[in-house]
Design a protein around this motif. Structure first.
Motif, PDB file in Angstrom:
ATOM      1  N   MET A   1       0.822  -1.201   0.000  1.00  0.00           N
ATOM      2  CA  MET A   1       0.000   0.000   0.000  1.00  0.00           C
ATOM      3  C   MET A   1       0.859   1.255   0.000  1.00  0.00           C
ATOM      4  O   MET A   1       0.511   2.282   0.567  1.00  0.00           O
ATOM      5  CB  MET A   1      -0.930  -0.003   1.224  1.00  0.00           C
ATOM      6  N   SER A   2       2.027   1.163  -0.652  1.00  0.00           N
ATOM      7  CA  SER A   2       2.970   2.281  -0.631  1.00  0.00           C
ATOM      8  C   SER A   2       2.417   3.501  -1.351  1.00  0.00           C
ATOM      9  O   SER A   2       2.868   4.621  -1.122  1.00  0.00           O
ATOM     10  CB  SER A   2       4.292   1.848  -1.267  1.00  0.00           C
ATOM     11  N   GLU A   3       1.436   3.302  -2.246  1.00  0.00           N
ATOM     12  CA  GLU A   3       0.890   4.437  -2.975  1.00  0.00           C
ATOM     13  C   GLU A   3      -0.099   5.239  -2.134  1.00  0.00           C
ATOM     14  O   GLU A   3      -0.511   6.339  -2.518  1.00  0.00           O
ATOM     15  CB  GLU A   3       0.195   3.948  -4.256  1.00  0.00           C
ATOM     16  N   LEU A   4      -0.480   4.725  -0.982  1.00  0.00           N
ATOM     17  CA  LEU A   4      -1.435   5.415  -0.124  1.00  0.00           C
ATOM     18  C   LEU A   4      -0.770   6.526   0.664  1.00  0.00           C
ATOM     19  O   LEU A   4       0.362   6.400   1.114  1.00  0.00           O
ATOM     20  CB  LEU A   4      -2.076   4.430   0.859  1.00  0.00           C
ATOM     21  N   LYS A   5      -1.508   7.611   0.841  1.00  0.00           N
ATOM     22  CA  LYS A   5      -1.083   8.654   1.767  1.00  0.00           C
ATOM     23  C   LYS A   5      -1.416   8.196   3.186  1.00  0.00           C
ATOM     24  O   LYS A   5      -2.422   7.506   3.404  1.00  0.00           O
ATOM     25  CB  LYS A   5      -1.813   9.962   1.457  1.00  0.00           C
ATOM     26  N   PRO A   6      -0.598   8.565   4.161  1.00  0.00           N
ATOM     27  CA  PRO A   6      -0.866   8.112   5.537  1.00  0.00           C
ATOM     28  C   PRO A   6      -2.188   8.661   6.076  1.00  0.00           C
ATOM     29  O   PRO A   6      -2.521   9.834   5.878  1.00  0.00           O
ATOM     30  CB  PRO A   6       0.318   8.676   6.328  1.00  0.00           C
ATOM     31  N   ILE A   7      -2.925   7.802   6.740  1.00  0.00           N
ATOM     32  CA  ILE A   7      -4.106   8.218   7.486  1.00  0.00           C
ATOM     33  C   ILE A   7      -3.639   8.951   8.734  1.00  0.00           C
ATOM     34  O   ILE A   7      -2.691   8.523   9.405  1.00  0.00           O
ATOM     35  CB  ILE A   7      -4.967   6.997   7.851  1.00  0.00           C
ATOM     36  N   VAL A   8      -4.271  10.058   9.043  1.00  0.00           N
ATOM     37  CA  VAL A   8      -3.944  10.822  10.236  1.00  0.00           C
ATOM     38  C   VAL A   8      -4.840  10.345  11.373  1.00  0.00           C
ATOM     39  O   VAL A   8      -6.073  10.376  11.263  1.00  0.00           O
ATOM     40  CB  VAL A   8      -4.132  12.332  10.017  1.00  0.00           C
ATOM     41  N   LEU A   9      -4.217   9.890  12.450  1.00  0.00           N
ATOM     42  CA  LEU A   9      -4.942   9.403  13.624  1.00  0.00           C
ATOM     43  C   LEU A   9      -4.692  10.345  14.787  1.00  0.00           C
ATOM     44  O   LEU A   9      -3.552  10.536  15.205  1.00  0.00           O
ATOM     45  CB  LEU A   9      -4.472   7.990  13.988  1.00  0.00           C
ATOM     46  N   TYR A  10      -5.750  10.931  15.289  1.00  0.00           N
ATOM     47  CA  TYR A  10      -5.670  11.769  16.483  1.00  0.00           C
ATOM     48  C   TYR A  10      -5.931  10.876  17.687  1.00  0.00           C
ATOM     49  O   TYR A  10      -6.943  10.161  17.749  1.00  0.00           O
ATOM     50  CB  TYR A  10      -6.718  12.877  16.435  1.00  0.00           C
ATOM     51  N   GLN A  11      -5.014  10.921  18.651  1.00  0.00           N
ATOM     52  CA  GLN A  11      -5.161  10.069  19.811  1.00  0.00           C
ATOM     53  C   GLN A  11      -4.464  10.687  21.010  1.00  0.00           C
ATOM     54  O   GLN A  11      -3.851  11.759  20.897  1.00  0.00           O
ATOM     55  CB  GLN A  11      -4.623   8.669  19.515  1.00  0.00           C
ATOM     56  N   HIS A  12      -4.582  10.058  22.175  1.00  0.00           N
ATOM     57  CA  HIS A  12      -3.676  10.361  23.279  1.00  0.00           C
ATOM     58  C   HIS A  12      -3.257   9.049  23.909  1.00  0.00           C
ATOM     59  O   HIS A  12      -3.959   8.039  23.820  1.00  0.00           O
ATOM     60  CB  HIS A  12      -4.262  11.347  24.295  1.00  0.00           C
ATOM     61  N   ALA A  13      -2.084   9.052  24.517  1.00  0.00           N
ATOM     62  CA  ALA A  13      -1.444   7.803  24.920  1.00  0.00           C
ATOM     63  C   ALA A  13      -2.235   7.043  25.970  1.00  0.00           C
ATOM     64  O   ALA A  13      -2.164   5.825  26.053  1.00  0.00           O
ATOM     65  CB  ALA A  13      -0.032   8.089  25.429  1.00  0.00           C
ATOM     66  N   GLN A  14      -2.999   7.754  26.807  1.00  0.00           N
ATOM     67  CA  GLN A  14      -3.629   7.102  27.943  1.00  0.00           C
ATOM     68  C   GLN A  14      -4.864   6.278  27.571  1.00  0.00           C
ATOM     69  O   GLN A  14      -5.190   5.315  28.230  1.00  0.00           O
ATOM     70  CB  GLN A  14      -4.033   8.154  28.997  1.00  0.00           C
ATOM     71  N   GLY A  15      -5.567   6.680  26.543  1.00  0.00           N
ATOM     72  CA  GLY A  15      -6.856   6.042  26.269  1.00  0.00           C
ATOM     73  C   GLY A  15      -6.727   4.739  25.512  1.00  0.00           C
ATOM     74  O   GLY A  15      -5.894   4.614  24.612  1.00  0.00           O
ATOM     75  N   PRO A  16      -7.562   3.742  25.828  1.00  0.00           N
ATOM     76  CA  PRO A  16      -7.491   2.466  25.118  1.00  0.00           C
ATOM     77  C   PRO A  16      -8.086   2.492  23.712  1.00  0.00           C
ATOM     78  O   PRO A  16      -7.652   1.740  22.845  1.00  0.00           O
ATOM     79  CB  PRO A  16      -8.287   1.508  26.020  1.00  0.00           C
ATOM     80  N   ASN A  17      -9.074   3.353  23.473  1.00  0.00           N
ATOM     81  CA  ASN A  17      -9.774   3.281  22.190  1.00  0.00           C
ATOM     82  C   ASN A  17      -8.910   3.607  20.975  1.00  0.00           C
ATOM     83  O   ASN A  17      -9.023   2.925  19.951  1.00  0.00           O
ATOM     84  CB  ASN A  17     -11.022   4.162  22.228  1.00  0.00           C
ATOM     85  N   PRO A  18      -8.038   4.625  21.023  1.00  0.00           N
ATOM     86  CA  PRO A  18      -7.193   4.862  19.842  1.00  0.00           C
ATOM     87  C   PRO A  18      -6.268   3.698  19.520  1.00  0.00           C
ATOM     88  O   PRO A  18      -5.975   3.447  18.341  1.00  0.00           O
ATOM     89  CB  PRO A  18      -6.388   6.112  20.242  1.00  0.00           C
ATOM     90  N   TRP A  19      -5.830   2.980  20.543  1.00  0.00           N
ATOM     91  CA  TRP A  19      -4.905   1.866  20.293  1.00  0.00           C
ATOM     92  C   TRP A  19      -5.598   0.701  19.587  1.00  0.00           C
ATOM     93  O   TRP A  19      -4.947  -0.095  18.901  1.00  0.00           O
ATOM     94  CB  TRP A  19      -4.264   1.419  21.599  1.00  0.00           C
TER      95      TRP A  19
END
Length: 218
Positions: A1-19
């Motif tokens: 998938m090298s042709e894809l632009k990176p998806i931007v993920l907004y998160q914070h380290a403490q929360g389980p849901n972004p992980w």
């Protein structure tokens, strides 16, 4: 998938849901970049223009132009859009809907009960024993439901690891980190305990959990 632009993920380290979302991205090999939010600012501009609920995660996908929040919706979007080979999802009946069933059980059952237990046990200014007892009972009930569903099976749906399985991991690791006795309690649910060990041994999952731990996140 090298042709894809990176998806931007907004998160914070403490929360389980972004992980949970990180694990799916890692499993699918989709490029992404993370923007870590200070928990004190996620209910303020400019973040709430992206996510009016003032929570993480949120994604922006430059490949499709979508901005999306709520981890369950993000997971469904990622597998629908990027799991063309059905590595961790299904396009067959009834497996496709059974996987959705377990994802909804995670976001409506496991996440809220585990979260409320942590809140009343550690963060509520008063000790409300009845609330602690209720939410501990409910977290164990969630484990027991999954334990029964896993009887005679390695994974929840279709004989393979899918996003449905992966979605449960981070809340369980949080529970075991902040409530050490929970690690022992999971062992009474033998199917559930073996399933967790199986999932956490997967390279993408182990990589994510290791990185999460190095950031001081539960």
């Amino acid at each position: 998938m090298s042709e894809l632009k990176p998806i931007v993920l907004y998160q914070h380290a403490q929360g389980p849901n972004p992980w949970k979302v990180v694990m799916i991205l890692e499993e699918l090999g989709v490029p992404y970049e993370e923007i870590f939010q200070d928990p004190s600012t996620i209910k303020q501009e400019p973040y709430i223009s992206l996510n009016p609920n003032g929570r993480v995660p949120t994604i922006q996908d430059p490949n499709t132009g979508i901005t999306l929040w709520e981890s369950g919706a993000i997971i469904e979007y990622l597998v629908d859009t990027y799991d063309k080979e059905k590595k961790i999802s299904f396009d067959t009946f009834p497996e496709k809907y059974h996987a959705k069933q377990f994802l909804i059980f995670q976001v409506s059952g496991q996440g809220p009960y585990y979260g409320q237990l942590a809140f009343f046990k550690f963060f509520h200014p008063e000790k409300v024993e009845s609330a602690i007892q209720r939410y501990e009972e409910q977290t164990l009930r969630v484990m027991s439901v999954l334990d029964k569903c896993l009887e005679g099976k390695e994974y929840l749906v279709g004989g393979k690891c899918t996003y449905a399985d992966i979605s449960f991991i981070t809340w369980e690791t949080v529970a075991q980190a902040i409530i050490p006795e929970f690690g022992e309690k999971t062992k009474q649910y033998t199917n559930y305990h073996a399933w967790l060990q199986r999932l956490m041994a997967r390279p993408a999952i182990a990589k994510t959990l290791e990185r999460k731990a190095t950031m001081g996140a539960h």
